[in-house]
Design a protein around this motif. Structure first.
Motif, PDB file in Angstrom:
ATOM      1  N   UNK A   1       4.302   8.133  -2.838  1.00 34.82           N
ATOM      2  CA  UNK A   1       4.492   6.695  -3.019  1.00 34.82           C
ATOM      3  C   UNK A   1       5.933   6.365  -3.405  1.00 34.82           C
ATOM      4  N   UNK A   2       6.543   7.226  -4.202  1.00 31.35           N
ATOM      5  CA  UNK A   2       7.926   6.981  -4.628  1.00 31.35           C
ATOM      6  C   UNK A   2       8.911   7.117  -3.472  1.00 31.35           C
ATOM      7  N   UNK A   3       8.523   7.849  -2.419  1.00 33.78           N
ATOM      8  CA  UNK A   3       9.392   8.046  -1.264  1.00 33.78           C
ATOM      9  C   UNK A   3       9.274   6.915  -0.250  1.00 33.78           C
ATOM     10  N   UNK A   4       8.199   6.126  -0.345  1.00 35.71           N
ATOM     11  CA  UNK A   4       7.942   5.095   0.661  1.00 35.71           C
ATOM     12  C   UNK A   4       9.027   4.024   0.621  1.00 35.71           C
TER      13      UNK A   4
ATOM     14  N   UNK B   1       0.819  -1.211   0.000  1.00 37.33           N
ATOM     15  CA  UNK B   1       0.000   0.000   0.000  1.00 37.33           C
ATOM     16  C   UNK B   1       0.852   1.259   0.000  1.00 37.33           C
ATOM     17  N   UNK B   2       1.933   1.239   0.775  1.00 34.88           N
ATOM     18  CA  UNK B   2       2.768   2.426   0.876  1.00 34.88           C
ATOM     19  C   UNK B   2       3.375   2.850  -0.433  1.00 34.88           C
ATOM     20  N   UNK B   3       3.648   1.888  -1.321  1.00 30.56           N
ATOM     21  CA  UNK B   3       4.273   2.200  -2.611  1.00 30.56           C
ATOM     22  C   UNK B   3       3.255   2.411  -3.734  1.00 30.56           C
ATOM     23  N   UNK B   4       1.982   2.376  -3.403  1.00 30.94           N
ATOM     24  CA  UNK B   4       0.909   2.534  -4.392  1.00 30.94           C
ATOM     25  C   UNK B   4       0.339   3.957  -4.324  1.00 30.94           C
ATOM     26  N   UNK B   5       0.469   4.759  -5.367  1.00 27.35           N
ATOM     27  CA  UNK B   5      -0.054   6.128  -5.346  1.00 27.35           C
ATOM     28  C   UNK B   5      -1.538   6.219  -5.003  1.00 27.35           C
ATOM     29  N   UNK B   6      -2.312   5.154  -5.322  1.00 25.21           N
ATOM     30  CA  UNK B   6      -3.744   5.190  -5.029  1.00 25.21           C
ATOM     31  C   UNK B   6      -4.016   5.309  -3.528  1.00 25.21           C
ATOM     32  N   UNK B   7      -3.074   4.849  -2.713  1.00 23.49           N
ATOM     33  CA  UNK B   7      -3.221   4.952  -1.269  1.00 23.49           C
ATOM     34  C   UNK B   7      -3.354   6.408  -0.821  1.00 23.49           C
ATOM     35  N   UNK B   8      -2.713   7.316  -1.555  1.00 20.71           N
ATOM     36  CA  UNK B   8      -2.653   8.729  -1.154  1.00 20.71           C
ATOM     37  C   UNK B   8      -3.500   9.632  -2.047  1.00 20.71           C
ATOM     38  N   UNK B   9      -4.255   9.019  -2.975  1.00 17.14           N
ATOM     39  CA  UNK B   9      -4.941   9.797  -4.015  1.00 17.14           C
ATOM     40  C   UNK B   9      -5.842  10.886  -3.438  1.00 17.14           C
ATOM     41  N   UNK B  10      -6.556  10.589  -2.373  1.00 18.77           N
ATOM     42  CA  UNK B  10      -7.491  11.564  -1.802  1.00 18.77           C
ATOM     43  C   UNK B  10      -6.970  12.173  -0.500  1.00 18.77           C
ATOM     44  N   UNK B  11      -5.695  11.922  -0.228  1.00 15.93           N
ATOM     45  CA  UNK B  11      -5.103  12.384   1.021  1.00 15.93           C
ATOM     46  C   UNK B  11      -3.994  13.405   0.787  1.00 15.93           C
ATOM     47  N   UNK B  12      -3.290  13.237  -0.333  1.00 13.81           N
ATOM     48  CA  UNK B  12      -2.144  14.090  -0.624  1.00 13.81           C
ATOM     49  C   UNK B  12      -2.268  14.705  -2.015  1.00 13.81           C
ATOM     50  N   UNK B  13      -1.691  15.887  -2.165  1.00 16.28           N
ATOM     51  CA  UNK B  13      -1.737  16.576  -3.453  1.00 16.28           C
ATOM     52  C   UNK B  13      -0.821  15.919  -4.475  1.00 16.28           C
ATOM     53  N   UNK B  14       0.229  15.252  -4.002  1.00 22.48           N
ATOM     54  CA  UNK B  14       1.191  14.616  -4.892  1.00 22.48           C
ATOM     55  C   UNK B  14       1.332  13.126  -4.554  1.00 22.48           C
ATOM     56  N   UNK B  15       0.314  12.346  -4.814  1.00 21.38           N
ATOM     57  CA  UNK B  15       0.348  10.923  -4.432  1.00 21.38           C
ATOM     58  C   UNK B  15       1.487  10.142  -5.067  1.00 21.38           C
TER      59      UNK B  15
END
Length: 376
Positions: free
Chosen positions: A235-238, A217-231
């Motif tokens: 995800x690339x930093x995880x 989940x941490x490496x999947x941009x969809x995890x942050x899609x509605x939480x962060x402006x730059x998902x």
């Protein structure tokens, strides 16, 4: 009144706010300390931190070495990110300063050993910040086990989970980057789950670990899609774990089945269960694990040939008790004042860290590993 203890804070990020609020409440209620110094590697951050709390006259630094060299301190809170726990702790101890260190103890077992050796040589207090220890219900678990009600404990299932609870935001990524965090859910909340049961059974020595960790989940941009402006960027930093599990063998023939999660597709990985030869104890899980008991506990046993169960009601704190942070910081201050021992001793928490270290090694190797804690 005896002279006020002089306190410093190393690292003025998110968790330092909880330390500062507890120190301020100690000042308000007992007036036996003063926060006189703070440092953060980000220029101006320490100054902004104390301004936020309306605290004036505090000396601020960008280097813990400079602060510890220049300030006469009795105690410090080390609130840096995980990979920077060891250096300021060792430096403070070598300066003859007592330390309360935020969890996890460190990232590697070797760092913990180095800190404990500095603690031994200094003769000062090094206490690790496990505030759930001060929860009356956590203490009740230990009392139940020690009472003999369960008989001989032989199997434990424990852990905790968040369905979606990765602590990552656009401007806050130190929890998820390998360079700063080094360990994810395992170190953030897994150490609490382990401490809950290991403390209850007297912290036996861990012997072997067969573990694994994932980061689906941490490496999947969809995890942050509605939480962060730059998902995609987040995800690339995880670079740490968002889920881990292990089978741990402890001395005394006890087996510990452990799992912990920052993110998963279920509401909980299960209640904590402690099985003994006379009775079993179920400790309800919580929706968002943070080191608390999720509801009334239940003891299961046999009585006159019948299966019976007994509810252990939740214990509530009185306002006079203060919150867990007040008790954690208060116990540290009291230990300094009385020359007492560390409230949460490193001699216990190194076993906690050895398990986390073992899970990480086992996951990397894909096999069971032995745990060997070096002599301090």
């Amino acid at each position: 009144m005896a002279q006020k203890l002089r306190i410093g804070i190393i690292g003025t990020g998110g968790i330092a706010h909880s330390h500062m609020r507890a120190y301020l409440r100690r000042i308000e209620t007992k007036g036996d300390i003063e926060v006189v110094a703070g440092c953060d590697i980000i220029p101006g951050k320490a100054e902004a931190f104390f301004k936020e709390f309306g605290v004036e006259g505090v000396s601020c630094y960008e280097s813990h070495e400079e602060m510890l060299d220049k300030e006469k301190l009795d105690g410090v809170s080390v609130c840096t990110y995980n990979r920077q726990h060891a250096a300021p702790t060792i430096c403070a101890l070598k300066h003859g300063i007592n330390v309360i260190l935020e969890k996890p103890f460190a990232v590697t077992l070797e760092e913990c050993v180095e800190m404990m050796r500095a603690e031994r040589d200094s003769g000062k207090i090094l206490s690790v910040g496990f505030q759930p220890r001060f929860d009356k219900n956590m203490q009740q678990i230990k009392k139940i086990v020690e009472s003999g009600e369960l008989g001989d404990v032989y199997y434990i299932q424990t852990g905790g989970g968040r369905r979606r609870g990765i602590p990552a935001y656009d401007t806050k990524t130190t929890f998820i980057e390998e360079e700063t965090a080094g360990v994810g859910a395992l170190g953030d909340i897994g150490c609490y789950s382990l401490d809950m049961v290991l403390n209850a059974i007297g912290y036996p020595m861990p012997l072997t670990v067969s573990g694994f960790k994932t980061a689906y989940f941490g490496t999947d941009p969809e995890t942050y899609r509605y939480k962060c402006a730059e998902p995609d960027r987040i995800a690339s930093l995880f670079g740490v774990d968002d889920f881990a599990g292990a089978l741990i063998r402890l001395e005394g023939g006890i087996v510990l089945d452990f799992r912990i999660s920052w993110a998963m597709n279920i509401d909980t990985p299960g209640d904590t269960i402690i099985l003994g030869t006379k009775a079993g104890l179920r400790i309800p899980s919580t929706d968002c694990w943070n080191g608390t008991v999720g509801g009334p506990m239940t003891i299961y046993r046999q009585c006159a040939g019948q299966s019976v169960q007994m509810e252990v009601p939740i214990l509530k704190d009185s306002p006079a008790d203060g919150n867990l942070w007040d008790r954690k910081i208060g116990s540290f201050v009291d230990a300094i004042r009385t020359g007492g021992k560390a409230p949460i001793p490193t001699s216990q928490i190194i076993k906690n860290q050895a398990i986390i270290d073992g899970i990480m090694r086992s996951s990397a190797l894909g096999r069971e590993v032995e745990i060997n804690i070096p002599e301090i």
